[in-house]
Design an enzyme around this catalytic site. Structure first.
Site, PDB file in Angstrom:
ATOM      1  N   SER A   1       0.700  -1.045   0.082  1.00 46.33           N
ATOM      2  CA  SER A   1       0.071  -0.005   0.045  1.00 46.33           C
ATOM      3  C   SER A   1       0.758   1.178   0.067  1.00 46.33           C
ATOM      4  O   SER A   1       1.810   1.403  -0.851  1.00 46.33           O
ATOM      5  CB  SER A   1      -0.769  -0.050   1.076  1.00 46.33           C
ATOM      6  OG  SER A   1      -1.777   0.833   1.072  1.00 46.33           O
TER       7      SER A   1
ATOM      8  N   ASP B   1      -5.502  -4.706  -1.674  1.00 42.15           N
ATOM      9  CA  ASP B   1      -4.561  -4.027  -0.751  1.00 42.15           C
ATOM     10  C   ASP B   1      -3.759  -5.214  -0.297  1.00 42.15           C
ATOM     11  O   ASP B   1      -4.272  -6.099   0.452  1.00 42.15           O
ATOM     12  CB  ASP B   1      -5.238  -3.301   0.345  1.00 42.15           C
ATOM     13  CG  ASP B   1      -4.505  -2.329   1.163  1.00 42.15           C
ATOM     14  OD1 ASP B   1      -2.940  -2.578   0.897  1.00 42.15           O
ATOM     15  OD2 ASP B   1      -4.829  -1.823   2.034  1.00 42.15           O
TER      16      ASP B   1
END
Lengths: 380, 601
Positions: free
Chosen positions: B39, B158
């Protein structure tokens, strides 16, 4: 076996707790804990003596595991931390018991020991623990020992050292809890929004691991989900969830030890009576070694502060790189090596002391010179 | 040595602080180390190794945060298109050869949508692909969008959901903006012993961490972000000092001359050699002293200050500062929000319109796949089903000696229809119809079918053994169509053919519990027989095929012009195994078709 020390048959114990309830929300029983613990202890190569020690005054029982009882050197006594048990020392007992007997026991309210009701007064709780250790020591007939404590155990052994320094040769504090004082509210913590404070307020009356018990059958899963690291620490002993299950069953039972811990704390883990204020009162002849992990969130400053506060006695602060709060499990090898170095030094020091004493006695008679030199304990 | 940056949304500004410290005080590490991240951590480390201006990065993060805060419901407002903003920013800020720099040095943690497992990628063929990997890693489900982005044909979300701090090896330095057991992380003045791991990220259970987590997706005031950036810088400095990783110009040059070995080993060597050296090195001392008091680099620091000022200056800041106004804007939100949102969605929809057909196609395909998957799954889970096999038995009797000539071509069903037509002169014709209801919940279905095959083979053998009679009496020419049908079905029926034989055999020996017959209305010549038998286990060889007390219905009839009495339908219930479900499914289909075909004919 001395009187008052009884070996309880583990199995008869088991049956009682098994038959008591067949339908339960929390899937735990003493039997499961016994099974898991023995699976863990089976990994050890030292000769083990396992027994319950009955404390004559409080009539509590303390589950004790002794490794290599017959070795001649000064014994080492290890005290686990919050929510732990003797099983957590699985990677250390063998290495530390090469030259000396190693005693480990479950603190009252944890593991397989009795789970009495402690009061809510921090002073009383602390005293109860100190006295239980002292009684246990008397029952085990240990005259002098090296005392090692981790986390909450470190706090308790320091409290013990305050009262009974004469039985301790060397004090090891592994990532100790309960030393620093609670800081004043500073600017940054004031910024924390009301909702977060509210959550903390709501949660604060509960014991630390209450959620693990409250979720009942989901508790073991919860531990697996949120503490996978515990398994990783012991991965070369067990591939499966043995360690996590052990931790679960240690803590899923009556939370008497946790209640005691709660009594000692104020607002999320600060000690009500911080040890840093009293550490200077410990007998100044008693050498203390702090061992911290480099990643720990415990305040390492306290170790250095102690060094300053006890400037006329031996205090060492060691940091093991790469280890977290559970130093002894994260970097077991380094930890064992380091501790053994200190223990060897302690033995040498002790021999020198004894020799010095005896030679002093001799000098009176024979007027010989002592060429013994005290080995400074700090040099490694 | 490797660095691993935790994913943390807007708290990524902490990583910028860390990065700027690394660049300033340990540039040799940046060149020689590998970087991993999820991320925001991946994005920052990508910027770090590709040599982006960290001041720009800070400015961008703060702008993004300010923008997110400017909407009435923060970053959840539909007109805040974080993915697009991020992608554009990355395209602009990353150098054209970013993928070359990053390949093999930047490890991005992703979460595969299909099985929610962690995937780490480290090779990128183009800048666009690198950006796509970063976008996948930063795609928070629902927050960033509904449809997960695709990287090399696979959908990812993610990386922080599965592995937030990818650990490459033992010497990985973990960096996390959450207080816990990471190498570089803030230290809360907190003594709580409780501590959890979330997707590999160690987190202390503290009020500060709670606050940080809540702010990861909903950015706080730029001032707080700037504090975090500063904190990252300070923590890194502390770490570098504790681990003797600070470099000074002079030592750096010596190092690079002496050793071609990896840095980590070098460090340990150097510790021993340099201990005395370091004391005498004025630059080292000076550097350490400066580092002790050092603050964020001016590039980053000034940006932070600007953003804070900006925030406090504008109308927004005015509103935020005054409680009454803040309250008013808060109260007005429910009135303006619906209009605002519907407007944004309308605009978005118009923008999206050109892509609609393609997406619908994709959706359709995926739905179909899902349905198919579900169906097969359901079929697997449903351990019982019914199937019907039918078989016909028709016996046309003219001459006993010539019966084989009819059966013979039947066993050789591969022969062409013509060939069969040429041998139709049988005097006695046998025609079967056999129906079997299969209702499965036994476990040994495979065995059953195997045994069925086995018996079928036996039958073939039997037919072959019979002497071939080449008689060519053209009496039964009307038999042709019937035989064709037989031919087409015999492949199927041969599997269970023996059962018919068994049935016949058994029915000859046993007494029926019910039997009746009647003349066919359409065909006065033919007669229908209905007989019902009860089978007991052990009565026949194949009795394990059948459940106890299964009714077999024999419907023997003749529709042929010839005087005859053969044509039986047998229906039986049988147990089958789930292992053979596919196999049986096939059979079922064929049988059903056959049945329909027969009904029609």
């Amino acid at each position: 076996m001395s009187h008052g020390t009884e070996i309880y048959d583990g199995n008869s114990q088991v049956e009682i707790s098994e038959s008591s309830r067949w339908l339960r929300w929390i899937p735990t029983s003493m039997a499961q804990l016994v099974k898991l613990e023995s699976r863990i202890l089976n990994c050890l190569k030292s000769t083990l003596e396992k027994k319950y020690v009955l404390l004559p005054q409080s009539e509590n029982r303390i589950w004790t595991v002794v490794a290599n009882k017959d070795k001649p050197n000064m014994p080492l006594v290890m005290v686990h931390g919050m929510g732990g048990g003797v099983g957590l020392w699985a990677q250390n007992i063998d290495a530390l018991a090469v030259k000396r007997p190693v005693y480990t026991f479950d603190l009252l309210g944890f593991g397989r020991s009795s789970r009495p009701n402690f009061g809510t007064s921090p002073k009383l709780v602390e005293m109860d623990y100190v006295e239980s250790i002292e009684e246990w020591r008397r029952e085990m007939k240990i005259e002098k020992m090296a005392l090692l404590g981790h986390s909450l155990g470190a706090y308790l052994v320091s409290a013990y050292a305050l009262k009974y320094p004469q039985h301790i040769q060397h004090l090891f504090l592994i990532d100790p809890w309960g030393f620093p004082e609670r800081p004043q509210e500073n600017e940054r913590s004031k910024r924390i929004p009301i909702w977060a404070r509210a959550i903390v307020k709501v949660l604060s009356p509960f014991n630390a691991l209450a959620v693990v018990r409250a979720t009942g059958p989901f508790g073991p899963g919860l531990i697996k989900r949120f503490r996978p690291d515990l398994q990783a620490k012991f991965s070369h002993l067990f591939d499966d969830d043995t360690m996590l299950d052990y931790i679960y069953h240690c803590n899923a039972q009556t939370p008497s030890g946790e209640a005691a811990f709660k009594a000692l704390t104020v607002s999320l883990g600060w000690a009500k009576n911080p040890m840093i204020q009293r550490i200077a009162d410990i007998d100044k002849d008693l050498p203390i070694t702090f061992i911290y992990g480099s990643k720990t969130w415990m305040d390492r400053e306290c170790g250095h502060q102690c060094k300053y506060l006890r400037n006329d006695s031996h205090v060492d602060v060691e940091i093991i790189i790469g280890a977290g709060h559970h130093v002894y499990a994260d970097r077991a090898e380094q930890f064992n090596k380091l501790t053994n170095q200190y223990l060897d030094l302690m033995d040498k020091h002790k021999d020198n002391e004894d020799n010095a004493k005896s030679s002093q006695n001799k000098t009176k008679n024979e007027d010989t010179e002592t060429d013994m030199e005290d080995v400074p304990i700090t040099q490694i | 040595m490797n660095f691993s940056f935790a994913g943390c949304g807007f708290l990524g500004i902490y990583h910028i602080g860390v990065s700027s410290c690394l660049r300033q005080h340990a540039p040799h590490l940046i060149d020689s180390c590998k970087f991993a991240g999820a991320s925001a951590g991946a994005i920052v480390s990508c910027c770090l190794i590709s040599g982006c201006d960290l001041g720009e990065c800070t400015k961008f993060t703060l702008r993004l945060a300010t923008k997110a805060r400017s909407f009435s419901i923060g970053p959840l407002h539909p007109s805040f298109k974080i993915t697009k903003i991020l992608r554009d920013a990355l395209r602009e800020v990353l150098p054209d050869n970013a993928h070359e720099i990053a390949s093999g040095r930047l490890f991005i943690s992703l979460t595969r949508v299909s099985d929610r497992q962690s995937v780490i990628v480290s090779e990128y063929s183009s800048k666009e692909e690198l950006i796509q990997a970063l976008m996948c890693s930063a795609h928070v489900p629902l927050y960033s969008g509904l449809v997960p982005p695709v990287f090399r044909g696979v959908r990812y979300v993610d990386g922080g959901l599965s592995d937030n701090i990818p650990i490459l090896n033992d010497q990985t330095i973990s960096i996390s903006p959450f207080a816990g057991e990471s190498d570089i992380c803030p230290t809360d003045r907190n003594a709580n012993t409780l501590h959890i791991y979330l997707a590999n990220t160690s987190m202390q259970c503290s009020i500060d961490n709670l606050y940080r987590m809540s702010r990861a997706l909903f950015p706080p005031h730029p001032e707080i972000l700037s504090d975090m950036c500063q904190q990252g810088f300070d923590d890194t400095l502390k770490y570098l000092q504790n681990n003797k990783l600070l470099s000074c110009v002079r030592h750096l040059s010596i190092r690079s001359i002496i050793t071609p070995i990896p840095v980590d080993e070098m460090d340990s060597n150097e510790d021993e050699e340099d201990n005395c050296d370091e004391h005498s090195c004025y630059e080292c001392k000076k550097k350490k002293q400066i580092a002790l008091l050092d603050k964020l680099p001016t590039a980053v620091g000034s940006v932070l200050q600007d953003a804070v000022d900006e925030m406090n200056k504008g109308v927004q800041g005015y509103i935020h500062r005054h409680k009454t106004l803040k309250m008013l804007s808060f109260l007005a939100t429910p009135w303006f929000l619906p209009v605002d949102i519907s407007y944004t969605y309308a605009v978005r929809f118009l923008e999206y319109l050109p892509q609609l057909p393609h997406d619908v196609q994709v959706m359709y395909r995926e739905t179909a796949e899902l349905l198919r998957y579900l169906l097969t799954n359901i079929r697997h889970q449903r351990r019982r089903y019914t199937a019907r096999f039918t078989c016909q038995l028709a016996i046309t009797e003219v001459n006993y000696n010539q019966i084989e000539s009819d059966i013979y071509p039947m066993s050789h069903h591969n022969n062409s229809a013509n060939e069969i037509d040429q041998i139709p002169q049988n005097i006695r014709n046998l025609n079967f119809e056999f129906a079997m209801d299969l209702d499965s919940d036994l476990k040994n279905q495979r065995e059953l079918f195997d045994s069925a095959h086995h018996h079928a083979d036996n039958i073939h053998f039997l037919y072959k053994q019979r002497p071939r009679s080449g008689s060519a009496n053209g009496r039964l020419s009307g038999e042709r169509d019937k035989r064709k049908q037989k031919e087409s079905t015999s492949t199927l029926y041969s599997d269970v053919f023996d059962s018919i034989e068994q049935c016949l055999h058994v029915t000859n020996q046993m007494e029926s519990i019910m039997a009746y017959h009647y003349w066919d209305e359409n065909n006065r010549e033919s007669c229908r027989f209905e007989e019902i038998y009860t089978f007991q286990e052990g009565d026949i060889n194949l009795s394990k095929l059948f459940q106890k007390d299964i009714d077999l219905q024999f419907d023997s009839k003749s529709r042929h012009r010839s005087h005859s009495f053969g044509h039986s339908t047998k229906k039986s219930k049988c147990t089958l195994e789930d292992d053979l479900e596919d196999f049986a499914g096939h059979k079922l289909e064929v049988v059903m078709k056959e049945k329909v075909h027969k009904d029609c004919s």
